[in-house]
Enzyme design. Structure first.
Site, PDB file in Angstrom:
ATOM      1  N   HIS A 151       1.172   6.740   3.585  1.00 11.28           N
ATOM      2  CA  HIS A 151       0.089   7.568   4.028  1.00 11.28           C
ATOM      3  C   HIS A 151       0.724   8.839   4.579  1.00 11.28           C
ATOM      4  O   HIS A 151       1.866   8.778   5.007  1.00 11.28           O
ATOM      5  CB  HIS A 151      -0.413   6.765   5.212  1.00 11.28           C
ATOM      6  N   LYS A 208       0.871  -1.179   0.000  1.00 13.89           N
ATOM      7  CA  LYS A 208       0.000   0.000   0.000  1.00 13.89           C
ATOM      8  C   LYS A 208       0.900   1.217   0.000  1.00 13.89           C
ATOM      9  O   LYS A 208       2.006   1.180   0.510  1.00 13.89           O
ATOM     10  CB  LYS A 208      -0.852   0.027   1.273  1.00 13.89           C
ATOM     11  N   HIS A 236       2.126   8.082   7.859  1.00 10.27           N
ATOM     12  CA  HIS A 236       3.402   7.357   7.917  1.00 10.27           C
ATOM     13  C   HIS A 236       4.578   8.319   7.755  1.00 10.27           C
ATOM     14  O   HIS A 236       5.635   8.122   8.349  1.00 10.27           O
ATOM     15  CB  HIS A 236       3.474   6.283   6.836  1.00 10.27           C
TER      16      HIS A 236
HETATM   17  N1  ARG Z   1       1.065  -0.296  10.086  1.00  9.42           N
HETATM   18  C1  ARG Z   1       0.235   0.470  10.965  1.00  9.42           C
HETATM   19  C2  ARG Z   1      -0.636   1.411  10.173  1.00  9.42           C
HETATM   20  O1  ARG Z   1      -0.293   1.778   9.086  1.00  9.42           O
HETATM   21  C3  ARG Z   1       1.039   1.248  11.964  1.00  9.42           C
HETATM   22  C4  ARG Z   1       1.798   0.402  12.926  1.00  9.42           C
HETATM   23  C5  ARG Z   1       2.202   1.136  14.161  1.00  9.42           C
HETATM   24  N2  ARG Z   1       2.920   0.331  15.089  1.00  9.42           N
HETATM   25  C6  ARG Z   1       2.373  -0.616  15.849  1.00  9.42           C
HETATM   26  N3  ARG Z   1       3.165  -1.325  16.605  1.00  9.42           N
HETATM   27  N4  ARG Z   1       1.083  -0.822  15.874  1.00  9.42           N
HETATM   28  O2  ARG Z   1      -1.658   1.838  10.640  1.00  9.42           O
END
Ligand code: ARG
Length: 564
Positions: free
Chosen positions: A130, A127, A133
């Site tokens: 974002h 993906k 991110h």
């Molecule tokens: N991949 C997740 C997202 O894009 C964020 C992860 C953040 N870290 C975690 N340990 N949950 O929403």
């Protein structure tokens, strides 16, 4: 603590009967350095002593006057007692510090022996990045450098979203409408993912198929795993190019998939502890008795694990492996509930280190997405930043020095613009990104800091004398010089405060203050053509300020260039 502040605390403590710590907590900085270096507010004492604050200030000033050594004066100013440092001694103590011109001046070792694990960036593979991110990447990597500068051992973790039902959807899309070569093309994969969602609306049965692919993946089916591996690699190759461009590094890429074989143990443990119940076939932990309305979901009815299950396994693994003192999750505010649940479940499982976990949340950014939606195409964004920086400089900066590599400068300015516009805001606030504001060399921007740094570098380069680390800095009598010395002395404090509150904006604000003070000091503090000793003192001051500015900028991810 610096000895000047220490003396202020001691002398005030002696005459007020208050603990030095209590005084430390209320001691302020006067709004202008002409008004002194420390200001002690007398309001609290007024209640205890039943006297008006200005009267207390007067009385204290009188009593204290005869006892000062490093401080020169105590002056009552309304309800405040203001104290002045001996400027000559102060300048010496700051500018003659043994490492004042060395890399890392102002860093400290207070964090030695402590470990801070920071989970940041963590995009989802297959993906696009974002906006969230990107914010996480910027804030997380900066916190990493802030803590490292205070002596902590930092562990940067990219918790890639590389496992979960979205994978099933991707593979389902690939099987129906894609071809083999799409596996190596992130844009094609994204398109398939989008297509899957469109088709699923017309044909809800697709959801079963997608779930089935994810189930096969969790069960270790070779075909499912092979596809997953390729998609993961394609995404990771792409992310790594971006990270390289942003100079962001991770110590570990332990994404969600890494915890695949560690989840059963966590769910079992929760069951053994009697924390779980079964609701519609799913394994859940009811958190209502603990003030959280939504239960934590550990396993779906079809046996599939969830984001929560993987985060639980990850937290335990990190505690065991890195033995962290603190674990920070740099993730948008939208996931607040998830982290409240996570920390509560960790606590319920009897792990006292739950209190050492923190969700370092942040708000939304508007105006950065280059196409529609929340999605950003980071490469495009960075290219645009570079182009705009180049255009801005050729339109607005005359008398530009000859640059070895104009493109590299434009790239650095573009990245500084993006990083600083984010880091200068309090992280929990939403904000609107604007190119005009971010790129400008005036105003509160990254390019402004770069410009301040290049300008001071130019002055040092062209002044015709060498920096002497032992220059007689007692000659620095001007208010603007004292103001700069005082700012230099507060750098470590800014780092410490930024670390304590997980708030890079504190360091950003400090560096803006320093740059502005520098800017307004040039007229008064000329170097070139001045009497040799005085020129030498000012040059040392500027060299130390430049060193601090450069160190702070690097922590914010901004390149301090010598020319631009
Ligand atoms: N991949 C997740 C997202 O894009 C964020 C992860 C953040 N870290 C975690 N340990 N949950 O929403």
């Amino acid at each position: 603590m610096n000895p000047f502040r220490q003396e202020a605390l001691n002398v005030l403590s002696r005459h007020t009967g208050l603990d030095p710590e209590r005084i430390d907590a209320v001691l302020e900085r006067p709004p202008k350095s002409e008004l002194g270096d420390f200001a002690f507010p007398c309001f609290q004492l007024a209640k205890e002593l039943k006297k008006a604050p200005p009267q207390i200030a007067e009385e204290l000033a009188e009593k204290i006057a005869g006892e000062l050594e490093l401080l020169t004066e105590a002056r009552a100013l309304g309800p405040y007692l203001n104290l002045f440092v001996n400027r000559q001694e102060f300048a010496r103590s700051v500018l003659h510090a043994p490492n004042a011109l060395a890399d890392g001046f102002g860093n400290s070792s207070e964090g030695e022996g402590k470990v801070i694990a920071i989970d940041f960036s963590s995009p989802n593979i297959a993906k696009p990045f974002h906006v969230g991110h990107l914010r996480s990447t910027i804030i997380g990597s900066t916190l990493y450098r802030i803590f490292a500068s205070l002596g902590y051992k930092c562990v940067g973790i990219n918790h890639l979203g590389d496992w979960g039902t979205q994978f099933g959807k991707m593979v389902c899309g690939l099987k129906h409408w894609g071809e083999e070569k799409d596996l190596e093309d992130l844009d094609a994969l994204n398109a398939l993912y989008v297509r899957y969602h469109e088709e699923e609306e017309k044909n809800p049965e697709l959801a079963d198929e997608a779930r089935d692919w994810f189930r096969r993946q969790e069960e270790g089916d070779p075909e499912a795993l092979e596809l997953w591996k390729k998609i993961r690699e394609t995404s990771l190759d792409y992310f790594k190019v971006i990270y390289e461009r942003l100079s962001v590094r991770f110590d570990h890429y332990t994404g969600e998939s890494f915890f695949n074989d560690k989840m059963d143990a966590v769910v079992d443990r929760a069951e053994e502890l009697g924390l779980t119940s079964v609701s519609d076939g799913a394994v859940v932990i009811d958190l209502e008795p603990h003030g959280i309305d939504t239960p934590a979901l550990l396993r779906k009815a079809d046996g599939a694990t969830l984001y929560m299950t993987r985060d639980l396994a990850a937290a335990g693994y990190r505690r065991e492996t890195y033995k962290f003192d603190q674990l920070l999750y740099v993730v948008g505010t939208a996931q607040s509930l998830h982290f409240r649940q996570l920390f509560k479940v960790i606590e319920l499982m009897g792990d006292s280190w739950a209190k050492n976990c923190a969700h370092v949340n942040f708000g939304l950014v508007q105006g950065m997405s280059s196409r529609k939606g929340n999605v950003i195409y980071l490469e495009e964004l960075l290219d645009e930043a570079r182009n705009r920086a180049r255009d801005y400089m050729s339109a607005n900066v005359d008398k530009r020095p000859e640059l070895e590599d104009e493109e590299a400068v434009a790239e650095a300015v573009g990245i500084a613009a993006i990083f600083f516009s984010d880091l200068s805001k309090q992280r929990i606030k939403d904000y609107n990104f604007s190119w005009e504001r971010a790129i400008s060399f005036e105003g509160d921007t990254g390019p402004y800091l770069m410009n301040a740094h290049a300008r001071i570098a130019g002055i040092i380069r062209k002044c015709g004398i060498e920096v002497d680390p032992e220059a007689d800095v007692s000659l620095l009598q001007e208010p603007s010089a004292h103001n700069l010395v005082s700012l230099v002395s507060r750098y470590t404090e800014a780092l410490r405060e930024a670390a304590r509150t997980y708030e890079p904006s504190i360091l950003a604000a400090y560096l803006l203050d320093l740059s502005r003070a520098l800017h307004s000091s040039y007229k008064e503090l000329r170097v070139k053509g001045e009497e040799e000793k005085l020129a030498g003192a000012r040059l040392l001051l500027f060299a130390v300020v430049k060193n601090i500015l450069a160190g702070g900028m690097k922590i914010l991810g901004i390149r301090p260039l010598e020319k631009m």
